[in-house]
Design a protein around this motif. Sequence first.
Motif, PDB file in Angstrom:
ATOM      1  N   ARG A 165       4.808  -9.402   9.983  1.00  0.00           N
ATOM      2  CA  ARG A 165       3.823  -9.592   8.898  1.00  0.00           C
ATOM      3  C   ARG A 165       2.542  -8.786   9.144  1.00  0.00           C
ATOM      4  NH1 ARG A 165       5.289 -13.970   5.894  1.00  0.00           N
ATOM      5  NH2 ARG A 165       6.998 -15.195   6.739  1.00  0.00           N
ATOM      6  N   GLU A 166       2.628  -7.767   9.937  1.00  0.00           N
ATOM      7  CA  GLU A 166       1.475  -6.956  10.329  1.00  0.00           C
ATOM      8  C   GLU A 166       1.306  -5.778   9.379  1.00  0.00           C
ATOM      9  OE1 GLU A 166      -1.304  -6.722  12.452  1.00  0.00           O
ATOM     10  OE2 GLU A 166      -0.366  -8.570  13.151  1.00  0.00           O
ATOM     11  N   PHE A 167       2.372  -5.418   8.694  1.00  0.00           N
ATOM     12  CA  PHE A 167       2.396  -4.145   7.996  1.00  0.00           C
ATOM     13  C   PHE A 167       2.551  -4.329   6.495  1.00  0.00           C
ATOM     14  CE2 PHE A 167       4.874  -0.349   6.558  1.00  0.00           C
ATOM     15  CZ  PHE A 167       3.853   0.557   6.723  1.00  0.00           C
ATOM     16  N   LYS A 168       1.655  -3.699   5.711  1.00  0.00           N
ATOM     17  CA  LYS A 168       1.671  -3.894   4.259  1.00  0.00           C
ATOM     18  C   LYS A 168       1.981  -2.604   3.495  1.00  0.00           C
ATOM     19  CE  LYS A 168       0.508  -8.229   4.597  1.00  0.00           C
ATOM     20  NZ  LYS A 168       1.701  -8.735   5.309  1.00  0.00           N
ATOM     21  N   GLY A 169       2.405  -1.602   4.207  1.00  0.00           N
ATOM     22  CA  GLY A 169       2.692  -0.323   3.550  1.00  0.00           C
ATOM     23  C   GLY A 169       4.166  -0.172   3.206  1.00  0.00           C
ATOM     24  N   LEU A 170       4.606   1.068   3.087  1.00  0.00           N
ATOM     25  CA  LEU A 170       5.999   1.367   2.757  1.00  0.00           C
ATOM     26  C   LEU A 170       6.729   1.882   4.004  1.00  0.00           C
ATOM     27  CD1 LEU A 170       5.382   3.237  -0.621  1.00  0.00           C
ATOM     28  CD2 LEU A 170       5.904   0.814  -0.286  1.00  0.00           C
ATOM     29  N   TYR A 171       8.035   2.014   3.856  1.00  0.00           N
ATOM     30  CA  TYR A 171       8.853   2.468   4.994  1.00  0.00           C
ATOM     31  C   TYR A 171       9.538   3.786   4.690  1.00  0.00           C
ATOM     32  CZ  TYR A 171       8.332  -2.180   6.932  1.00  0.00           C
ATOM     33  OH  TYR A 171       7.808  -3.332   7.454  1.00  0.00           O
ATOM     34  N   HIS A 172      10.012   4.412   5.761  1.00  0.00           N
ATOM     35  CA  HIS A 172      10.948   5.528   5.592  1.00  0.00           C
ATOM     36  C   HIS A 172      12.005   5.402   6.686  1.00  0.00           C
ATOM     37  CE1 HIS A 172      12.123   9.343   3.790  1.00  0.00           C
ATOM     38  NE2 HIS A 172      12.555   9.663   5.000  1.00  0.00           N
ATOM     39  N   VAL A 173      13.250   5.237   6.265  1.00  0.00           N
ATOM     40  CA  VAL A 173      14.349   5.068   7.223  1.00  0.00           C
ATOM     41  C   VAL A 173      15.003   6.424   7.473  1.00  0.00           C
ATOM     42  CG1 VAL A 173      16.537   3.889   7.690  1.00  0.00           C
ATOM     43  CG2 VAL A 173      14.755   2.721   6.363  1.00  0.00           C
ATOM     44  N   LEU A 174      14.975   6.858   8.730  1.00  0.00           N
ATOM     45  CA  LEU A 174      15.504   8.193   9.069  1.00  0.00           C
ATOM     46  C   LEU A 174      17.031   8.237   9.084  1.00  0.00           C
ATOM     47  CD1 LEU A 174      13.170   9.135  12.064  1.00  0.00           C
ATOM     48  CD2 LEU A 174      13.097  10.093   9.757  1.00  0.00           C
ATOM     49  N   GLY A 175      17.631   7.104   9.415  1.00  0.00           N
ATOM     50  CA  GLY A 175      19.089   7.088   9.551  1.00  0.00           C
ATOM     51  C   GLY A 175      19.545   7.448  10.950  1.00  0.00           C
ATOM     52  N   GLY A 176      18.680   7.268  11.934  1.00  0.00           N
ATOM     53  CA  GLY A 176      19.047   7.544  13.330  1.00  0.00           C
ATOM     54  C   GLY A 176      17.917   8.256  14.049  1.00  0.00           C
ATOM     55  N   ALA A 177      18.247   8.811  15.208  1.00  0.00           N
ATOM     56  CA  ALA A 177      17.272   9.568  15.999  1.00  0.00           C
ATOM     57  C   ALA A 177      17.889  10.907  16.372  1.00  0.00           C
ATOM     58  CB  ALA A 177      16.905   8.782  17.251  1.00  0.00           C
ATOM     59  N   ILE A 178      17.034  11.876  16.660  1.00  0.00           N
ATOM     60  CA  ILE A 178      17.553  13.201  17.038  1.00  0.00           C
ATOM     61  C   ILE A 178      18.230  13.098  18.405  1.00  0.00           C
ATOM     62  CG2 ILE A 178      16.970  15.603  17.546  1.00  0.00           C
ATOM     63  CD1 ILE A 178      14.507  15.271  15.748  1.00  0.00           C
ATOM     64  N   SER A 182       0.829  -1.203   0.000  1.00  0.00           N
ATOM     65  CA  SER A 182       0.000   0.000   0.000  1.00  0.00           C
ATOM     66  C   SER A 182       0.867   1.258   0.000  1.00  0.00           C
ATOM     67  CB  SER A 182      -0.893   0.007   1.234  1.00  0.00           C
ATOM     68  OG  SER A 182      -1.343   1.319   1.484  1.00  0.00           O
ATOM     69  N   HIS A 183       0.519   2.189  -0.868  1.00  0.00           N
ATOM     70  CA  HIS A 183       1.259   3.451  -0.921  1.00  0.00           C
ATOM     71  C   HIS A 183       0.620   4.528  -0.037  1.00  0.00           C
ATOM     72  CE1 HIS A 183       4.171   2.854  -4.413  1.00  0.00           C
ATOM     73  NE2 HIS A 183       3.680   1.678  -4.100  1.00  0.00           N
ATOM     74  N   ALA A 184      -0.418   4.116   0.699  1.00  0.00           N
ATOM     75  CA  ALA A 184      -1.132   5.092   1.535  1.00  0.00           C
ATOM     76  C   ALA A 184      -0.541   5.207   2.933  1.00  0.00           C
ATOM     77  CB  ALA A 184      -2.607   4.702   1.625  1.00  0.00           C
ATOM     78  N   THR A 185       0.290   4.232   3.301  1.00  0.00           N
ATOM     79  CA  THR A 185       0.839   4.226   4.655  1.00  0.00           C
ATOM     80  C   THR A 185       2.358   4.162   4.630  1.00  0.00           C
ATOM     81  OG1 THR A 185      -1.070   2.873   5.198  1.00  0.00           O
ATOM     82  CG2 THR A 185       0.553   3.162   6.927  1.00  0.00           C
ATOM     83  N   ILE A 186       2.979   4.992   5.434  1.00  0.00           N
ATOM     84  CA  ILE A 186       4.438   4.943   5.582  1.00  0.00           C
ATOM     85  C   ILE A 186       4.774   4.717   7.040  1.00  0.00           C
ATOM     86  CG2 ILE A 186       6.554   6.343   5.551  1.00  0.00           C
ATOM     87  CD1 ILE A 186       5.691   7.601   3.002  1.00  0.00           C
ATOM     88  N   CYS A 187       5.636   3.735   7.268  1.00  0.00           N
ATOM     89  CA  CYS A 187       6.117   3.458   8.623  1.00  0.00           C
ATOM     90  C   CYS A 187       7.527   4.048   8.744  1.00  0.00           C
ATOM     91  CB  CYS A 187       6.139   1.952   8.854  1.00  0.00           C
ATOM     92  SG  CYS A 187       6.839   1.490  10.444  1.00  0.00           S
ATOM     93  N   VAL A 188       7.694   4.964   9.701  1.00  0.00           N
ATOM     94  CA  VAL A 188       8.980   5.642   9.876  1.00  0.00           C
ATOM     95  C   VAL A 188       9.805   4.929  10.941  1.00  0.00           C
ATOM     96  CG1 VAL A 188      10.108   7.806  10.508  1.00  0.00           C
ATOM     97  CG2 VAL A 188       7.964   7.852   9.224  1.00  0.00           C
ATOM     98  N   VAL A 189      10.998   4.481  10.567  1.00  0.00           N
ATOM     99  CA  VAL A 189      11.885   3.804  11.522  1.00  0.00           C
ATOM    100  C   VAL A 189      13.248   4.499  11.556  1.00  0.00           C
ATOM    101  CG1 VAL A 189      10.773   1.538  11.285  1.00  0.00           C
ATOM    102  CG2 VAL A 189      12.654   2.156   9.753  1.00  0.00           C
ATOM    103  N   GLU A 190      14.034   4.172  12.578  1.00  0.00           N
ATOM    104  CA  GLU A 190      15.343   4.812  12.707  1.00  0.00           C
ATOM    105  C   GLU A 190      16.378   4.207  11.755  1.00  0.00           C
ATOM    106  OE1 GLU A 190      16.742   5.005  16.748  1.00  0.00           O
ATOM    107  OE2 GLU A 190      14.822   5.768  17.488  1.00  0.00           O
TER     108      GLU A 190
END
Lengths: 199, 234
Positions: free
Chosen positions: A97-110, A77-85
């Motif tokens: 196997r819970e998530f069917k969307g896309l990801y966004h990798v931040l590259g760390g945390a503030i 799904s292109h409607a959901t983005i999961c943001v991870v570090e």
Amino acid sequence: MYEGIVQELIDELGRLPGIGPKSAQRIAFHILQTESVDVTRLAEVLTEVREKVHFCVICGNVTEQEQCSICRDPRRSHATICVVEEAKDVSAVERTREFKGLYHVLGGAISPIDGVGPDDLRIRQLLQRLADGTVTEVIIATDPNLEGEATATYLTRLLVQPGLRVTRLASGLPVGGDLEYADEVTLGRAFEGRRVVEP
Amino acid sequence: MLRTHKLGEADRIITLLSRSHGKIRAVAKGVRRTASKFGSRLEPFMVVDAQFYEGRTLDIVTQAESLGSYGSDITGDYSAYTAASVMVETADKITDDDGSLQQYLLLVGALRSLARKEHPVSLTLDSYLLRALSIAGWAPSFGDCAVTGEPGPHTVFVAQLGGVVADRVAPPGSPRLDSRTIALLASLLSGDWADAEAADDRQQSQASGIVAAYTQFHLERSLRSLQHVDRTTA
Ligand SMILES: [Zn+2]
């Protein structure tokens, strides 16, 4: 201290995350005593991985191509983005196997104390992905520790825009921990029970 | 709790400022794994009653009871998080193994104040920095001239000279401050909140600039978190 190249190897290994001087020495001597064909293979893989693997131009996950397999998968799904570090958190979430969307990798945390501010992470790229309105939900799945929570707070404040729901994984994840160590069941539950967050 | 560093697979090295034994570095075992009971207590900004046993190189935490749980209130407010980061980094830089009860009490009080949103974040941070530097022996002067001792008011502040200075000793070209900004700085140092909060935005941001310059001068520009302070909310 050992002579020349052996000490160099120990020093290089000791620079790797999680490897202290004792472990570095143990690994170095393991390599010295191992069949040369295995060591050659290890050296090749190390070189290959640096040459071939890079970060997905869309989400920042690791991939051997321009876009990672998740971004290329038409069933996601292109409607959901999961943001991870980190990219390793993508595999942790995939295991549920819970998530069917896309990801966004931040590259760390503030983490101001480590000199890491919002501009040092892939936050601008996240905003660009949200610009056309396709995405209707952003799930913030940063680590349940201090830096992860603060990063979530920052993103929640930043991502206020019409038609966009911002959610955070349900508590129940152990505070102080790393996301990658959460077991599938706990992480899966945290996804199901995610809640809308407001600034 | 000042800061943490990842160690190995699941441990952390923690740095904490103690009431009477100065700064302590110790290993917290297994805190990054899911079942750890310590994890949430051994995070920066938390106040804990901790016990250690002597390890080979570093002491190891055996118990930690929470005395003040400020972490979640602080991370829930991004400005407070950036300010608290500067506070713990400053405390880390200006304390050593000797211990200073005053530094300990100042830091705990400032973190609690941030968590409870008692005063505007930016003022709380500036007041903390001025007082922490003063306890460390670098008290700035906002009244009499820092060089000649001539009674004020003076309006030229020179970090290198230790505060406001009389016009005749000021280096040529030194910027002049609004007298209300000088008064604000004095209030932040003495903890006169009613007076400090009455200052306008321009005076507050001018004062913040002075405090940042003064802090970086004494800490040899080594504070990394200071450039990330978020002063967007009041
Ligand atoms: Zn991708």
